[in-house]
Design a protein around this motif. Sequence first.
Motif, PDB file in Angstrom:
ATOM      1  N   THR A 123       0.740  -1.398   0.005  1.00 39.87           N
ATOM      2  CA  THR A 123      -0.131  -0.293   0.094  1.00 39.87           C
ATOM      3  C   THR A 123       0.863   1.255   0.052  1.00 39.87           C
ATOM      4  O   THR A 123       0.481   2.274  -0.905  1.00 39.87           O
ATOM      5  CB  THR A 123      -0.930  -0.018   1.243  1.00 39.87           C
ATOM      6  OG1 THR A 123      -1.819  -1.298   1.079  1.00 39.87           O
ATOM      7  CG2 THR A 123      -1.833   1.041   1.261  1.00 39.87           C
ATOM      8  N   HIS A 166      -4.223   5.552   5.046  1.00 40.22           N
ATOM      9  CA  HIS A 166      -4.228   4.309   4.352  1.00 40.22           C
ATOM     10  C   HIS A 166      -3.238   3.179   4.822  1.00 40.22           C
ATOM     11  O   HIS A 166      -3.676   2.126   4.429  1.00 40.22           O
ATOM     12  CB  HIS A 166      -4.104   4.360   2.910  1.00 40.22           C
ATOM     13  CG  HIS A 166      -2.930   5.356   2.483  1.00 40.22           C
ATOM     14  ND1 HIS A 166      -2.723   6.407   2.933  1.00 40.22           N
ATOM     15  CD2 HIS A 166      -1.752   4.761   1.772  1.00 40.22           C
ATOM     16  CE1 HIS A 166      -1.467   6.853   2.456  1.00 40.22           C
ATOM     17  NE2 HIS A 166      -0.852   5.852   1.620  1.00 40.22           N
ATOM     18  N   PHE A 172      -6.952  11.745  -0.949  1.00 40.55           N
ATOM     19  CA  PHE A 172      -6.855  10.298  -1.483  1.00 40.55           C
ATOM     20  C   PHE A 172      -7.352  10.676  -3.142  1.00 40.55           C
ATOM     21  O   PHE A 172      -6.496   9.771  -3.865  1.00 40.55           O
ATOM     22  CB  PHE A 172      -7.679   9.627  -1.181  1.00 40.55           C
ATOM     23  CG  PHE A 172      -7.261   8.736   0.487  1.00 40.55           C
ATOM     24  CD1 PHE A 172      -5.801   8.925   0.862  1.00 40.55           C
ATOM     25  CD2 PHE A 172      -7.984   7.866   0.816  1.00 40.55           C
ATOM     26  CE1 PHE A 172      -5.420   8.206   1.763  1.00 40.55           C
ATOM     27  CE2 PHE A 172      -7.528   7.085   1.910  1.00 40.55           C
ATOM     28  CZ  PHE A 172      -6.121   7.577   2.464  1.00 40.55           C
ATOM     29  N   THR A 229     -13.202   2.306  10.114  1.00 43.31           N
ATOM     30  CA  THR A 229     -12.486   3.424   9.347  1.00 43.31           C
ATOM     31  C   THR A 229     -11.596   4.131  10.398  1.00 43.31           C
ATOM     32  O   THR A 229     -12.058   4.105  11.624  1.00 43.31           O
ATOM     33  CB  THR A 229     -13.250   4.466   8.547  1.00 43.31           C
ATOM     34  OG1 THR A 229     -14.309   5.083   9.587  1.00 43.31           O
ATOM     35  CG2 THR A 229     -14.126   3.788   7.670  1.00 43.31           C
ATOM     36  N   GLN A 241     -11.123   2.985   0.907  1.00 43.55           N
ATOM     37  CA  GLN A 241     -11.172   3.831   2.117  1.00 43.55           C
ATOM     38  C   GLN A 241     -11.872   5.252   1.870  1.00 43.55           C
ATOM     39  O   GLN A 241     -12.346   5.558   2.980  1.00 43.55           O
ATOM     40  CB  GLN A 241      -9.454   3.866   2.706  1.00 43.55           C
ATOM     41  CG  GLN A 241      -9.815   4.465   4.205  1.00 43.55           C
ATOM     42  CD  GLN A 241      -8.496   4.393   4.889  1.00 43.55           C
ATOM     43  OE1 GLN A 241      -7.466   4.301   4.171  1.00 43.55           O
ATOM     44  NE2 GLN A 241      -8.424   5.192   6.145  1.00 43.55           N
ATOM     45  N   SER A 261      -1.777   0.500  -4.428  1.00 43.11           N
ATOM     46  CA  SER A 261      -2.132   1.543  -3.719  1.00 43.11           C
ATOM     47  C   SER A 261      -3.444   2.310  -3.936  1.00 43.11           C
ATOM     48  O   SER A 261      -4.377   2.682  -3.173  1.00 43.11           O
ATOM     49  CB  SER A 261      -1.252   2.649  -3.969  1.00 43.11           C
ATOM     50  OG  SER A 261       0.111   2.283  -3.351  1.00 43.11           O
ATOM     51  N   SER A 275      -6.451   0.407  -2.301  1.00 47.24           N
ATOM     52  CA  SER A 275      -6.699   0.810  -0.775  1.00 47.24           C
ATOM     53  C   SER A 275      -7.283   1.984  -0.725  1.00 47.24           C
ATOM     54  O   SER A 275      -8.118   2.443   0.219  1.00 47.24           O
ATOM     55  CB  SER A 275      -5.579   0.765  -0.220  1.00 47.24           C
ATOM     56  OG  SER A 275      -4.878  -0.553  -0.253  1.00 47.24           O
ATOM     57  N   MET A 276      -6.772   3.018  -1.301  1.00 49.64           N
ATOM     58  CA  MET A 276      -7.393   4.493  -1.165  1.00 49.64           C
ATOM     59  C   MET A 276      -8.414   4.887  -1.608  1.00 49.64           C
ATOM     60  O   MET A 276      -9.196   5.590  -1.077  1.00 49.64           O
ATOM     61  CB  MET A 276      -6.276   5.490  -1.700  1.00 49.64           C
ATOM     62  CG  MET A 276      -4.831   5.506  -0.964  1.00 49.64           C
ATOM     63  SD  MET A 276      -3.813   6.693  -1.836  1.00 49.64           S
ATOM     64  CE  MET A 276      -3.139   5.941  -3.259  1.00 49.64           C
TER      65      MET A 276
END
Length: 480
Positions: free
Chosen positions: A59, A256, A137, A111, A343, A336, A339-340
Amino acid sequence: MTSLFPVLIYLALSLVITRVWSARQSKQSQQFCDDKAKRFFIGGAFLSGPLLALTLVATYTSAGSFIGGPGAAYKFGLAWVWLAVIQVPVVILTLGVLGPKFLAQKKQYSTIIEWLDERYSNNWLSTIAMLSLVVGFVAMISVQFIGGARLLSGVTGISYELGLGVFVLTVLAYTLTGGFRAVVLTDALQGMVMLLGLIILLLVLLSQPELSSQLAMETVKTPQLLSPHGVDNFLGWPMMLSFWVLICFGTMGLPHTIVRLLAVKDPQSLKRGMLWGTIICFLMTLIPHFCGFLGRALFPNLTVPDQIMPTLIAQLMTPFWAGILLAAPIAAVMSSVDSMLLQSAVSIVRDGVVKTRPAMSATAQVRMTQVVMVLITALACFWAVKPPDMIVWINLAAFGALQAVFLWPIIAGLFWPSVNGHTALIAMCSGMLSYLALQLHSPLTLNIHPVVPALLFSLLMMVISHLISKAFVKRSVVSR
């Protein structure tokens, strides 16, 4: 040019493998079987040591590390490689300092914003944190899209716009078909692919017979390539030290990476994660940046520094193996982005919409999250249509902004129990506003990255606010 076919085969296979893997593991996770939304958003406490290490490093390793970082090493020389290696302790900092505190939390959070809301009970703080996370993000996702499109374009010969379209559609296929658990397992698989691909590329690069002579000629022509402060002394000590804050200490404020701590299985997993994560982070940081530096000897006339990794892959490998090797940096970017993207969408739904509509069903939450993912992807894609020559600066600017907002509220929330929501809000706002003001100032004051004065100012404001709050409470108690 390289065929796009091996890359598409890899992406399709990894999608199928990780989704089957995720489905099997989800059946074993009984604690969230009655909550579809939480299963999608966080997946339970399932991260073991190696899995934690792989997902954390995958990540953190992104287009900045595989495209922008090597591009900067190509331009500024060996000094940028030295600068990048300071990232190696980030796993120890994140897992060793913050990990035990998050693991001790009795409640399972979906979160990081949900945790901040529970810790500080301040609506303004939660709202600003959510907005900052989403904006930061989106900027970083846009950078990943640029990196992925440049990779596909540079290696396969397709247009940048077509590469961007292929990459965006792939991202949506990855993130829409699975939640956090699927994302983590994808990260683990892609982390292994990244590491193997990097080792192969380095070995091929070092085996080039003309490398040593060409490198000697290039360093004679530009001796500052070997200087500890880079070409034109760009990386003086103020910049070097402040960058160490940005890409090492400050990473404890990156949402993240911290969200992984919400899904750690046990203390033993933290210890193993620190060991494996540090080793993997060292290799994934050193090798691509060193390849970028060495690549200047073989291809000294690139007008866009970020093209060095695609050029190395396309020029040094046969078309078939270049397509296979392209999977490594594509994996870095994908790990990456997913994940971003997940989230940021989850934060909007879980920390925004659900707070105003608590009766929303789990199915509706998941569907709305998927819709928000599509919207965020479209916005990031729009920003990526006209990319700059070097994406590393956008990535680092977004890094600094997130750290200025989140670092001190997170650390105070874990280690300073008496800090209240009002004080954390002041720290968050002062860090954000001072960072934005300094980031817009050019050239940099005293050649120091804006994140350092912004973090110092934020910390100072937090301490002052805390002391005033304590004095006010003490005076109120005495007056009674």
